[in-house]
Write a protein that holds these residues in place. Sequence first.
Motif, mmCIF file in Angstrom:
data_model
loop_
_atom_site.group_PDB
_atom_site.id
_atom_site.type_symbol
_atom_site.label_atom_id
_atom_site.label_comp_id
_atom_site.label_asym_id
_atom_site.label_seq_id
_atom_site.Cartn_x
_atom_site.Cartn_y
_atom_site.Cartn_z
ATOM 1 N N TYR A 62 -0.598 -1.328 -4.574
ATOM 2 C CA TYR A 62 0.362 -1.225 -5.509
ATOM 3 C C TYR A 62 0.883 -2.570 -5.558
ATOM 4 N N PHE A 63 1.318 -2.805 -6.836
ATOM 5 C CA PHE A 63 2.072 -3.941 -7.377
ATOM 6 C C PHE A 63 3.453 -3.892 -7.853
ATOM 7 N N VAL A 64 4.390 -4.375 -7.029
ATOM 8 C CA VAL A 64 5.957 -3.894 -7.268
ATOM 9 C C VAL A 64 6.866 -5.023 -7.524
ATOM 10 N N LEU A 65 7.865 -4.985 -8.390
ATOM 11 C CA LEU A 65 8.979 -5.976 -8.642
ATOM 12 C C LEU A 65 10.065 -5.063 -9.134
ATOM 13 N N GLN A 66 11.077 -4.667 -8.459
ATOM 14 C CA GLN A 66 12.345 -3.941 -8.681
ATOM 15 C C GLN A 66 11.565 -2.529 -9.320
ATOM 16 N N GLY A 67 10.522 -2.246 -8.724
ATOM 17 C CA GLY A 67 10.113 -0.784 -9.073
ATOM 18 C C GLY A 67 8.638 -0.947 -9.071
ATOM 19 N N ILE A 121 0.747 -1.211 0.024
ATOM 20 C CA ILE A 121 0.066 -0.058 -0.044
ATOM 21 C C ILE A 121 0.948 1.127 -0.014
ATOM 22 N N LYS A 122 0.673 2.099 -0.955
ATOM 23 C CA LYS A 122 1.361 3.511 -0.907
ATOM 24 C C LYS A 122 0.227 4.498 -0.919
ATOM 25 N N ARG A 123 0.990 5.663 -0.665
ATOM 26 C CA ARG A 123 -0.199 7.068 -0.496
ATOM 27 C C ARG A 123 -1.326 6.603 0.282
ATOM 28 N N THR A 124 -0.995 5.993 1.393
ATOM 29 C CA THR A 124 -2.108 5.770 2.731
ATOM 30 C C THR A 124 -3.107 4.338 2.382
ATOM 31 N N VAL A 125 -3.596 4.376 1.056
ATOM 32 C CA VAL A 125 -4.486 3.405 0.983
ATOM 33 C C VAL A 125 -4.530 2.680 -0.594
ATOM 34 N N GLN A 126 -3.770 3.187 -1.285
ATOM 35 C CA GLN A 126 -3.748 2.682 -2.704
ATOM 36 C C GLN A 126 -2.768 1.418 -2.922
#
Length: 133
Positions: free
Chosen positions: A49-54, A42-47
Amino acid sequence: MSYEKDPRVDQYIDALPPWQQDICRQVRHLVHAADPAVEETIKRTVQPYFVLQGNVCALLAAKDHVNVFLYDGGITPDPHNIITAGHGNKTGRMISYHQGEPINQEALVEMFRAIIANNRAGGWRRLKAGSDG
């Protein structure tokens, strides 16, 4: 397919209307299908995100649609024309899904795989800088 879920992402999705839950769950499944090493956060408090090396993508439910933000610097090809906004954006683009609209699953997985490959190659910023030279 099983993958490690972030309970905060479940919490975000579970609070949405059923049709938006369905879209978010499909996108979530597809990004993990693109590469099992993708992680959720979770980024920006509630959003979500799906990440892999960025960053790969993020979800944001709006009143009448769900936005899937693609963090690709606009360099990932879109041969299936699934991008709906941000064509000239320098950092990312977006796909908006409205109730009842089908998701072109093959095209979306293809796009996720390309973004992940770019991330593994140093990220879109580095790739863009190298092509400007």
